[in-house]
Design a protein around this motif. Structure first.
Motif, mmCIF file in Angstrom:
data_model
loop_
_atom_site.group_PDB
_atom_site.id
_atom_site.type_symbol
_atom_site.label_atom_id
_atom_site.label_comp_id
_atom_site.label_asym_id
_atom_site.label_seq_id
_atom_site.Cartn_x
_atom_site.Cartn_y
_atom_site.Cartn_z
ATOM 1 N N GLU A 309 58.499 16.551 93.522
ATOM 2 C CA GLU A 309 57.458 16.720 94.536
ATOM 3 C C GLU A 309 56.611 17.944 94.187
ATOM 4 N N VAL A 311 53.058 20.274 95.112
ATOM 5 C CA VAL A 311 52.121 20.572 96.199
ATOM 6 C C VAL A 311 50.711 20.363 95.678
ATOM 7 N N PRO A 312 49.977 19.391 96.199
ATOM 8 C CA PRO A 312 48.635 19.114 95.691
ATOM 9 C C PRO A 312 47.644 20.225 96.019
ATOM 10 N N ARG A 313 46.552 20.240 95.284
ATOM 11 C CA ARG A 313 45.518 21.250 95.513
ATOM 12 C C ARG A 313 44.959 21.164 96.927
ATOM 13 N N SER A 314 44.911 19.964 97.465
ATOM 14 C CA SER A 314 44.373 19.773 98.810
ATOM 15 C C SER A 314 45.209 20.471 99.876
ATOM 16 N N GLN A 315 46.466 20.807 99.513
ATOM 17 C CA GLN A 315 47.357 21.490 100.453
ATOM 18 C C GLN A 315 47.662 22.919 100.007
ATOM 19 N N GLY A 316 46.824 23.436 99.128
ATOM 20 C CA GLY A 316 46.987 24.823 98.702
ATOM 21 C C GLY A 316 47.862 25.022 97.490
ATOM 22 N N GLY A 317 48.319 23.935 96.879
ATOM 23 C CA GLY A 317 49.137 24.050 95.674
ATOM 24 C C GLY A 317 48.287 23.976 94.424
ATOM 25 N N LYS A 323 57.605 21.699 93.875
ATOM 26 C CA LYS A 323 57.811 22.441 95.110
ATOM 27 C C LYS A 323 59.241 22.978 95.124
#
Length: 375
Positions: A309, A311-317, A323
């Motif tokens: 899993e 963390v996508p860029r859209s969620q700050g990753g 993760k």
């Protein structure tokens, strides 16, 4: 009977002859070989070959010292950016070296633990000094070479009780760098309307690499293994930018192919400037690309999504790293990618196996690692 005068003349002549016939070493390092013909490996490069150096860097986001990284590694998370062993670990086993190569930054990497080599690689680093700075503290390829020269080489001379360039002639010098120079340098600058063309950037990149190889050569390196850049446009983090597209992003792959083509040409041209050296290119680009194009043939089922899993860029990753404590797929050997960028151990096995034993010039050029080690 030998006269006292003859003995005296013999004694005073020894220093005279020593001036013209100096002893190079007090140990015959060329004749001492372990495994398949080499004593060990010195490793330089990025996260694809990093085995824990970034664990010891402060203010760096490029770390893999937590689960699920290392979920299939005997000692758990170690700083390797995959679920188990990386290419260097697997080549170490193929060469039958007595132990895995220790990371330079680990406090215990000293004394007899460096006899079979040291790993200097740093995740997110590149050939150029300014590559990877976006993630914080990293160790560039130039600094890695400096660490080898100023720290490890001096320690090895002391440990082996031997000095001279012959000391490291029977070690493999593995260099796996370049991909980040595009992902975390060129294409970032291009987004800021940099004027440098891809061709000009690549030419500068390979020129810089050639100078770094010559530096290692001047320090005694004679056997080089150069890793190609992987297919950048096929990684999950890059595919996420254009989810509506099917297949890999060709622009990124074309950049990787351009570098790899110049890397292969470099092997032929630089050898003339480094007498007695032998260089091998491992075309991990083709090896991985072949798997992606026909995953079932190698037992893979998923060639586009990460196993862990992220963390996508859209969620700050960043869309790359797993993760911490996040979910992970059950059957890792079915996935090509473990996180958003790095291959699984199963893919690393494919790369290392072909690097060591393939006779296909499209996979390893001009000879394989086993042949190189025997030279």
């Amino acid at each position: 009977m030998i006269s006292k005068t003859s003995v005296f003349l013999l004694l005073i002549s020894i220093p005279f002859f020593a001036l013209f016939f100096p002893c190079h070493c007090d140990c015959d390092v060329r004749s001492v070989k372990d495994g398949n013909g080499v004593r060990g490996m010195f490793v330089f490069g990025s996260s694809l070959v990093d085995n824990g150096n970034n664990n010891f860097l402060k203010n760096s986001l490029a770390k893999a010292d937590y689960l699920p990284y290392g979920i299939d590694f005997p000692s758990g998370p170690s700083g390797r950016f995959t679920n188990g062993e990386n290419v260097i670990d697997l080549l170490t086993e193929q060469l039958k070296l007595p132990s895995l190569i220790p990371p330079f930054s680990h406090p215990a990497t000293k004394g007899n633990k460096i006899i079979h080599g040291v790993n200097f690689a740093s995740g997110a680093s590149g050939i150029l000094d300014d590559t990877g700075l976006i993630v914080g503290n990293i160790t560039s390829l130039n600094q890695q070479i400096k660490n080898f020269e100023e720290v490890t080489l001096a320690q090895l001379e002391k440990e082996m009780k031997c000095k001279g360039k012959d000391l490291v002639a029977n070690y493999l010098f593995v260099v796996g760098s370049g991909g980040n120079d595009y992902s975390f340098n060129y294409f970032l600058k291009r987004s800021n309307r940099s004027s440098a063309s891809l061709q000009a950037f690549t030419s500068n990149l390979t020129l810089s690499l050639s100078q770094q190889l010559k530096k290692l050569y001047n320090l005694g390196a004679r056997k080089f293994v150069l890793m190609s850049i992987n297919p950048l446009g096929c990684s999950p983090v890059m595919l996420a930018f254009q989810p509506e597209r099917h297949g890999c992003i060709q622009g990124l792959n074309q950049a990787a192919e351009l570098f790899n083509t110049q890397l292969r040409l470099l092997i032929s041209s630089i050898k003339m400037e480094m007498p007695g050296s032998n260089l091998v290119m491992v075309n991990s680009y083709k090896i991985i690309r072949d798997i992606i194009q026909n995953p079932q043939s190698k037992g893979f089922k998923d060639a586009s999504s990460p196993c862990c899993e992220v963390v996508p860029r859209s969620q700050g990753g960043d869309g790359i790293l797993c993760k911490k404590g996040g979910q992970v797929c059950g059957y890792r050997n079915a996935h090509v990618f473990f996180d958003g960028l790095h291959p699984t151990e199963a893919v690393n096995v494919e790369i290392a196996t072909k690097a060591f034993a393939s006779y296909r010039a499209t996979e390893v050029y001009p000879i394989n690692v086993h042949q190189l080690a025997k030279l």
